[in-house]
Design an enzyme around this catalytic site. Sequence first.
Site, short mmCIF file in Angstrom:
data_model
loop_
_atom_site.label_atom_id
_atom_site.label_comp_id
_atom_site.label_asym_id
_atom_site.label_seq_id
_atom_site.Cartn_x
_atom_site.Cartn_y
_atom_site.Cartn_z
N ASP A 33 -10.37 -5.94 -0.02
CA ASP A 33 -9.76 -7.09 0.65
C ASP A 33 -8.66 -6.71 1.63
O ASP A 33 -8.20 -7.53 2.40
CB ASP A 33 -9.10 -8.02 -0.38
CG ASP A 33 -10.13 -8.81 -1.16
OD1 ASP A 33 -11.32 -8.71 -0.81
OD2 ASP A 33 -9.74 -9.52 -2.10
N LYS A 89 7.75 -9.34 -9.50
CA LYS A 89 8.45 -10.53 -8.98
C LYS A 89 9.96 -10.48 -9.24
O LYS A 89 10.51 -11.29 -10.00
CB LYS A 89 7.87 -11.81 -9.59
CG LYS A 89 6.40 -11.99 -9.25
CD LYS A 89 5.91 -13.41 -9.48
CE LYS A 89 4.50 -13.60 -8.95
NZ LYS A 89 3.47 -12.78 -9.61
#
Lengths: 364, 442
Positions: free
Chosen positions: A110, A163
């Site tokens: 991708d 994160k």
Amino acid sequence: MKALILVGGFGTRLRPLTLTLPKPLVEFGNKRMILHQIEALAAAGVTDIVLAVNYRPEIMEKYLREYEEQFGINITISIEHEPLGTAGPLKLAEEVLSKDNTPFFVLNSDVTCEYPFKELAAFHKAHGDEGTIVVTKVEEPSKYGVIVHKPNHPTRIDRFVEKPVQFVGNRINAGIYILNTSVLKRIELRPTSIEQETFPDMVKDGQLHSFDLDGFWMDVGQPKDFLTGTCLYLSSLTKKASKDLTPASTSFVHGGNVLIDPSAKIGKNCRIGPNVTIGPDVVVGDGVRLQRCVLLSGSKVKDHAWVKSTIVGWNSIVGKWARLENVTVLGDDVTIGDEIYVNGGSILPHKTIKVNVDVPAIIM
Amino acid sequence: MSLQIPHREKANGNTGATKAVILVGGSSRGTRFRPLSLDVPKPLFDVAGHPIIWHALTAISKVPSIQEVDLIGYYEEGVFRDFIKDASSEFPNLSIKYLREYQALGTAGGLYHFRDAILKGRPERIFVLNSDVCCSFPLNEMLKLSQEKDAEAVILGTRVTEDAASNFGCIVSDAHTRRVLHYVEKPESHISNLINCGVYLFSTDAIFPSIRSAIKRRTDRPSRLVSYPSSDNLESSFMIDDDDESTRNEVIRLEQDILSDMADNKQFFVYETKDFWRQIKTAGSAIPANALYLQKAMQSGSDELAKPSENIIPPVFIHPSARVDPTAKLGPNVSIGPRVTVGPGARIKESIVLEDAEVKHDSCILYSIIGWGSRVGCWARVEGSPMPMTTHSTTMIKNGVKVQAVTILGKECTVGDEIHVQNCICLPFKELKRNVVNEVIM
């Protein structure tokens, strides 16, 4: 050298395009996604490529045979009968990847960027440890897993922070690696994650480095990012003064970054650009306005249509005075009637649209 | 007062003289026709290339016994001057006058106020036409029915859907004799789907005494006025917008105050038209009215319309002074006003483009009204929504939201290049530089 490309599943995130073709065969910048990668790998001296997939990609084999011949390389398809995550497929392809002692590349199918395989291999060889992760800098590291280096070392990775709520750095995993064959010993043949299991294990031993990526990077797994990625790719072509681009001095080109296949036909009084890709055998009528869009092969945009932020699928037809925008994606052989407005519509293959799609919707 | 005028046959036929009155209202009315009525009085707004009341005059001119037309309203004196001048030369057999009320008297009150002027020349009958009606005006047919039945009043009626009916005056009639048995203005419950079209033919002997007795009732029992219809009902009434005005004593309306009385005790008949009928109420209703009048012109073989071709889908009206590029595609149901320019590759469908507007190349205009001197940029898209031909409303529910079916740009608005304007109303002199949807732009 060898490489493994993680293709994975059907590419459902890129539907409706992937209802027609497997994701690696979808054209990105008028070139099938997989070909960008094969080309770059072959140029870096890779001779064996493994495609890790978890479905039977019959249609792909035809293209892969073609590419094998074109580049003089071996391409193997490694099929997972159950999804093995991001590390399992490496173990499954162990035979090919460990056929010699050279390191192997791993890339996510991708991801698009200016693949720096040669530099990456040289860097990897220079540090001498087991693995190197390509990293890219992002503006909002809080949305990603961030890499933190060892104190007093510019590339050796100390840990990953998923994160981060507090700034610890802005380098993230770009989904491209080079690994020594010894890494395969760290992986078991079961569904397992390279990011969450293999890499932390390597980090513990001080065996993993990062390599900064120059230029653009984009995960183009979904239509919105596919369009953004196309813009980045076209900009990089402009920067390299690529001859493939239509010269900005062409009368209909507006704002540059326009890539048109030589077999496409463009009508009179069009305004095209910026960031437009027009594939083979596409027909663009008179007075058409195109910007930030991709017209895949065999599609047709009729007179006076206005198309922005849209992927027009293969063999689709956009009617006169139609207006498409806001990440509209037409699958294969879709027809948009004259004067129709489509706002963020995902239109499945072989549909005909005769009434406006005013708000984003999936048209089955 | 001598209202009993002697019956007199006309020398050249067996039909007595007939007059026509067009009720044009006034500037404080027609607020629902905004933003277009901010710049032009509604009766003079162009649909199918001509002012709304021109279409009524055309029908009137086809009634041989009519020589005189009075426009009654409370616009300023000068408002209709040019129109009357033009119409007088276009309809040389008609004498057209404007009679100005100095205050709003109501549809019947205005008639009564000008009774002397109307009765001058001793007409046997008067047609009364509301100016906000779009229809085929089958006046000769109404006249014939009136003569057959020796009627004191004939009302034009049409059938609408059951749910639409209660927004109008409803007529209950005898199917055989066509006599009106009962009349209710905007009933709360369903009474009939035969509704009042706002076109009447009265015998002069009957109408003025009826109004006079209504005035008398009003003076005797003023309290009756308090029980007026709800403001909901007033919303959709003919010509009436301001309810405080209607509660004043002087205001006598045909619909509320006269017709139901006539149904009780007069020779009152209904002529039911099967032709098109629409009320021109909101500005958006100019679009169906434009379409219907253009279709009528096409079906009657009018030579005013643009000749059909690959790029002209009939019916289309293009003013002779407009410049339309041959590659622009127009129609159906498009009116292009004086001095409008339409650029190459533009597309216009189901729309009105008013005087001096400029439509640039490759733009697309659908179900919209482009105001006087407005400019639509290249590759811009200005669009309303298609509406079923049977509806009598100009709003619709789209994605669960009530929206304007027709997009309207007021005078001298500008739509930027490539901008998309969808289901919006834009007041005069605004410039739109961003895409807008479902908005009223002040």
